[in-house]
Design a protein around this motif. Structure first.
Motif, PDB file in Angstrom:
ATOM      1  N   PHE A 138     -48.211 -69.782   2.947  1.00  0.00           N
ATOM      2  CA  PHE A 138     -48.869 -69.401   4.202  1.00  0.00           C
ATOM      3  C   PHE A 138     -50.194 -68.771   3.819  1.00  0.00           C
ATOM      4  O   PHE A 138     -50.211 -67.645   3.338  1.00  0.00           O
ATOM      5  N   ALA A 191     -44.481 -68.057   0.158  1.00  0.00           N
ATOM      6  CA  ALA A 191     -43.271 -67.447   0.721  1.00  0.00           C
ATOM      7  C   ALA A 191     -42.015 -67.990   0.059  1.00  0.00           C
ATOM      8  O   ALA A 191     -41.028 -67.286  -0.109  1.00  0.00           O
ATOM      9  N   PRO A 204     -34.170 -59.054  -1.222  1.00  0.00           N
ATOM     10  CA  PRO A 204     -34.668 -57.989  -0.354  1.00  0.00           C
ATOM     11  C   PRO A 204     -35.346 -58.549   0.895  1.00  0.00           C
ATOM     12  O   PRO A 204     -35.623 -59.747   0.976  1.00  0.00           O
ATOM     13  N   ASN A 205     -35.634 -57.715   1.859  1.00  0.00           N
ATOM     14  CA  ASN A 205     -36.346 -58.144   3.066  1.00  0.00           C
ATOM     15  C   ASN A 205     -37.668 -58.784   2.687  1.00  0.00           C
ATOM     16  O   ASN A 205     -38.384 -58.265   1.832  1.00  0.00           O
ATOM     17  N   ALA A 232     -37.969 -61.605   1.197  1.00  0.00           N
ATOM     18  CA  ALA A 232     -37.862 -62.364  -0.055  1.00  0.00           C
ATOM     19  C   ALA A 232     -38.086 -63.854   0.188  1.00  0.00           C
ATOM     20  O   ALA A 232     -38.390 -64.603  -0.741  1.00  0.00           O
ATOM     21  N   GLY A 233     -37.902 -64.287   1.415  1.00  0.00           N
ATOM     22  CA  GLY A 233     -38.098 -65.702   1.704  1.00  0.00           C
ATOM     23  C   GLY A 233     -36.818 -66.447   2.034  1.00  0.00           C
ATOM     24  O   GLY A 233     -36.800 -67.678   2.086  1.00  0.00           O
ATOM     25  N   LYS A 234     -35.744 -65.724   2.317  1.00  0.00           N
ATOM     26  CA  LYS A 234     -34.456 -66.381   2.588  1.00  0.00           C
ATOM     27  C   LYS A 234     -34.512 -67.214   3.874  1.00  0.00           C
ATOM     28  O   LYS A 234     -34.142 -68.385   3.886  1.00  0.00           O
ATOM     29  N   THR A 235     -34.995 -66.588   4.933  1.00  0.00           N
ATOM     30  CA  THR A 235     -35.076 -67.318   6.204  1.00  0.00           C
ATOM     31  C   THR A 235     -36.077 -68.466   6.100  1.00  0.00           C
ATOM     32  O   THR A 235     -35.847 -69.556   6.624  1.00  0.00           O
ATOM     33  N   THR A 236     -37.157 -68.225   5.397  1.00  0.00           N
ATOM     34  CA  THR A 236     -38.155 -69.284   5.228  1.00  0.00           C
ATOM     35  C   THR A 236     -37.568 -70.454   4.432  1.00  0.00           C
ATOM     36  O   THR A 236     -37.823 -71.620   4.741  1.00  0.00           O
ATOM     37  N   GLN A 251     -30.970 -66.234  12.444  1.00  0.00           N
ATOM     38  CA  GLN A 251     -30.930 -64.787  12.223  1.00  0.00           C
ATOM     39  C   GLN A 251     -31.214 -64.049  13.526  1.00  0.00           C
ATOM     40  O   GLN A 251     -30.543 -63.099  13.864  1.00  0.00           O
ATOM     41  N   HIS A 260     -26.536 -59.483   3.579  1.00  0.00           N
ATOM     42  CA  HIS A 260     -26.957 -58.284   2.852  1.00  0.00           C
ATOM     43  C   HIS A 260     -25.772 -57.462   2.371  1.00  0.00           C
ATOM     44  O   HIS A 260     -25.862 -56.768   1.369  1.00  0.00           O
TER      45      HIS A 260
HETATM   46  N1  LIG Z   1     -44.641 -68.733   9.781  1.00  0.00           N
HETATM   47  C1  LIG Z   1     -45.059 -67.815   8.883  1.00  0.00           C
HETATM   48  N2  LIG Z   1     -46.366 -67.567   8.728  1.00  0.00           N
HETATM   49  C2  LIG Z   1     -46.794 -66.649   7.833  1.00  0.00           C
HETATM   50  N3  LIG Z   1     -45.987 -65.937   7.057  1.00  0.00           N
HETATM   51  C3  LIG Z   1     -44.662 -66.120   7.167  1.00  0.00           C
HETATM   52  C4  LIG Z   1     -44.124 -67.073   8.097  1.00  0.00           C
HETATM   53  N4  LIG Z   1     -42.774 -67.056   7.993  1.00  0.00           N
HETATM   54  C5  LIG Z   1     -42.492 -66.136   7.054  1.00  0.00           C
HETATM   55  N5  LIG Z   1     -43.598 -65.588   6.550  1.00  0.00           N
HETATM   56  C6  LIG Z   1     -43.651 -64.583   5.478  1.00  0.00           C
HETATM   57  O1  LIG Z   1     -42.858 -65.045   4.416  1.00  0.00           O
HETATM   58  C7  LIG Z   1     -42.152 -63.981   3.814  1.00  0.00           C
HETATM   59  C8  LIG Z   1     -40.682 -64.267   3.773  1.00  0.00           C
HETATM   60  O2  LIG Z   1     -40.113 -64.052   5.057  1.00  0.00           O
HETATM   61  P1  LIG Z   1     -38.595 -64.370   5.394  1.00  0.00           P
HETATM   62  O3  LIG Z   1     -38.421 -64.170   6.847  1.00  0.00           O
HETATM   63  O4  LIG Z   1     -38.237 -65.688   4.856  1.00  0.00           O
HETATM   64  O5  LIG Z   1     -37.808 -63.245   4.613  1.00  0.00           O
HETATM   65  P2  LIG Z   1     -36.249 -62.955   4.566  1.00  0.00           P
HETATM   66  O6  LIG Z   1     -35.856 -63.021   3.157  1.00  0.00           O
HETATM   67  O7  LIG Z   1     -35.518 -63.808   5.514  1.00  0.00           O
HETATM   68  O8  LIG Z   1     -36.219 -61.447   5.040  1.00  0.00           O
HETATM   69  P3  LIG Z   1     -35.137 -60.656   5.931  1.00  0.00           P
HETATM   70  O9  LIG Z   1     -34.096 -60.181   5.014  1.00  0.00           O
HETATM   71  O10 LIG Z   1     -35.941 -59.534   6.505  1.00  0.00           O
HETATM   72  O11 LIG Z   1     -34.646 -61.583   6.974  1.00  0.00           O
HETATM   73  C9  LIG Z   1     -42.518 -62.726   4.575  1.00  0.00           C
HETATM   74  O12 LIG Z   1     -43.537 -62.060   3.873  1.00  0.00           O
HETATM   75  C10 LIG Z   1     -43.024 -63.253   5.895  1.00  0.00           C
HETATM   76  O13 LIG Z   1     -43.980 -62.383   6.441  1.00  0.00           O
END
Ligand SMILES: Nc1ncnc2c1ncn2[C@@H]1O[C@H](COP(=O)(O)OP(=O)(O)OP(=O)(O)O)[C@@H](O)[C@H]1O
Ligand SMILES: [Mg+2]
Lengths: 350, 254
Positions: free
Chosen positions: B15, B20, B39-40, B42-46, B87, B207
């Protein structure tokens, strides 16, 4: 059986049930209950606008798509009948060919617009429909040797549907081809309305509602959202065209201001909102109230103005020429007090 | 060894300048429950978004049952057996609970383009939907609007939607987040039940370490978008990388 006919979509409110039954009875018996040329004119207009508004609500209320091209599709059907009647010649065949080709053309045009723009954001679709509708309106007025331009077209329809065709008397009312014509319109509108009611209560209709609620999730559970949106657009366009065809059969005239004008597009929007979005019954009440107001508000105001002649200022506001002002006021009040439309209000309210 | 159902190969998304998800290569086999931790941020949801197609990958491939699905739409991947729960609750708020689940079953039965029958007439769809609601203990709420449900019940419905889809690959993204202590077990027991089906694979972002310990066959760790560890639970949990990655937030704060 009856529940099946309305696809299980019961009015879910006693008042609404009564209102719908009143509308149904009045429209079914219009030539006999309200004899006279003017009232039959109003009844036919109501039938056609119920169908037109219902077909628009399939898009706006059920699928969540804003389109400004609905009158264009309406016009395609109307011009279809007019052109067929002129070029094929007066007859039932021309009516059928004209209606069907209008509907097919409308669906095809909707398909092109849909495939071209529904992939992108919904607002883009709204803008494209606005552009295409304006272009078509200009085209219709430019190509006057085909479309009659601003003057429109007049044509002959089968004699059985005209006042010249007399059939004697029934319940003290002279029955002529005009009455037959009315019943053609009434039955066709009722059948198409029931078809729409079925569509919105079918598995397909459920998907449309899901897309309106959350297109992201609809896609994530496996629905190809673009296809559904496009299909809804085509269906809505085809039914609008059929409504237009019926209007052309009724009026024996088509012109830009009766079928294509942007004013009618606004009227449709108002009717959907007044009646209640996302419910087919909203189209019924919205169209009835609006068309009645449009046709009789002026008379009513004339009477009121005369009655209050002696008073200061008041007659000025009640002058029949101010009827649009009152219609606007009516609209604002109804949206303010019934944000979910009359049907939404009746269903939730006690 | 059992069959690989899902595989990511150098999967990456950027991004702007921020990476990510950073070249994650990983295979998920049938009959396996993989916990994804990190950790929060980390990119899991992405990573999930890339697999299910909500986000287009900058580089790398996603293969579903051997076929490359990297260029396919979300709906297409779903129809091929990829199922996802979100989520952040992501439902049809104005429709009833039952209607939400019916929509999923109807999608699975490919009945969406049926225009002329009554939706309520498809008894087999309603029955199947009720059975799913039974499993998440929501059948008494069937006629409630989703927007009227408590947060916990919305989370349950979110899980019910995925179960109704009956996919080959289940992806749960923190399914019990925000649930009360007596609601969470219903969902966790369900996920445990799904494990009995040995031809499916389950991905679970979670988590809570005790949950992972009881459910997971394998853990992968994402850290700053990259795959930091991959292995059996006991081994991964003991490793330095997890101690650091998972407690990473605390360390970074210092
Ligand atoms: N569409 C997007 N555009 C820009 N940045 C993004 C986008 N989606 C996610 N990010 C960034 O990518 C990184 C990973 O986010 P993600 O939501 O995947 O984390 P996560 O591991 O699921 O966290 P959590 O435990 O809080 O759910 C974060 O820094 C987030 O800000
Ligand atoms: Mg996340």
């Amino acid at each position: 059986m009856l529940v099946n006919l309305i696809s299980g979509d019961t009015p879910r409110s006693a008042v609404l049930t009564v209102l719908l039954l009143i509308v149904l009875v009045c429209l079914a018996g219009a030539p006999f209950l309200f004899p006279g040329v003017r009232s039959l004119e109003t009844a036919a207009t109501i039938c056609i606008f119920i169908l037109l508004v219902a077909s628009y609500d399939l898009l706006l209320g059920y699928t969540g798509i804003v389109s400004f091209a609905h009158t264009m599709f309406f016009g395609l059907g109307a011009y279809g009948v007019a052109l067929a009647s002129i070029h094929i010649g007066r007859g039932w065949g021309a009516l059928i060919v004209g209606s069907l080709s209008g509907a097919v053309a409308a669906a095809a045009l909707a398909l092109i617009i849909g495939l071209f723009s529904l992939r992108v954001r919904a607002i883009f679709f709204a803008m494209i429909t606005l552009a295409v509708a304006s272009a078509v309106a200009v085209l219709v007025s430019q190509l006057f040797n085909i479309t009659g331009g601003e003057d429109g077209l007049t044509y002959l329809i089968p004699r059985e549907l005209t006042p010249a065709f007399r059939m004697g008397e029934l319940f003290g009312v002279r029955v002529n081809g005009r009455v037959l014509n009315y019943y053609l319109i009434f039955v066709a509108c009722l059948a198409l309305f029931l078809l729409l009611l079925r569509i919105v209560n079918s598995p397909f209709g459920r998907v449309l509602q899901a897309i309106r609620e959350n297109d992201f999730r609809a896609e994530a559970i496996g629905y190809r959202v673009v296809w559904y949106r496009t299909a809804a657009t085509c269906l809505s366009a085809a039914i609008a065209a059929l409504a237009g065809a019926l209007y052309a059969i009724w009026l024996r005239y088509v012109g830009p201001d009766t079928t294509l004008s942007f004013e009618i597009m606004l009227d449709i929007l108002l009717m959907v909102v007044i009646g209640g979005m996302g419910t087919m019954y909203g189209a019924v009440l919205g169209a009835v109230i609006f068309v009645l107001a449009q046709n009789y508000l002026q008379n009513l105001m004339g009477v009121a103005a005369e009655a209050t002649e002696a008073l200061p200022i008041l007659p000025l506001f009640l002058d029949p020429n101010r009827w649009l002002l009152w219609l606007g006021l009516l609209f604002i009040l109804s949206v303010y007090f019934f944000p979910t439309g009359i049907v939404g209000r009746l269903r939730s309210g006690r | 060894m059992s069959q690989t159902l899902l595989e990511t190969d150098g999967l990456t998304v950027r991004f702007g300048g921020h990476v990510a998800v950073d070249a994650v290569s990983c295979a998920f086999r049938a009959g396996e429950l993989t916990a994804i931790v990190g950790p929060n941020g980390a990119g899991k949801t992405t990573y999930f978004n890339l697999i299910s197609g909500q986000i287009a990958a900058s580089a790398g491939r996603v293969r579903l049952m051997g076929e490359d699905v990297t260029r396919l739409s979300v709906a297409e991947r779903c129809r091929r057996g990829l199922g996802r729960a979100f989520q952040l609750t992501n439902l049809f708020p104005d429709l009833s609970v039952l209607e939400n689940v019916r929509l999923v079953i109807q999608a699975r039965h490919r009945k969406g383009f049926n225009l002329l029958s009554m939706a309520s007439g498809h008894a087999e769809i309603t029955t199947a939907a009720m059975a799913v609601l039974e499993r998440v203990r929501l059948s008494d709420r069937r006629d409630h609007k989703v927007s009227e449900l408590s947060h916990g019940n919305q989370r349950k419905l979110e899980v019910a939607m995925l179960i109704a889809l009956d996919p080959m690959v289940y992806m749960f993204d923190e399914p019990t987040a925000g649930m009360s202590v007596d609601e969470a077990p219903v969902v966790l027991d369900l996920i445990a039940e799904l494990k009995h089906d040995s031809d499916r694979t389950i991905l679970l972002v979670e988590h809570k370490m005790d949950v992972i310990r009881t459910l997971a066959d394998r853990i992968i760790v994402l850290h700053n978008g990259a795959l930091a560890a991959d292995g059996a639970p006991a081994e991964v949990m003991a490793s330095d990388v997890v101690q650091e990655a998972y407690m990473g937030k605390a360390l970074e704060d210092v």
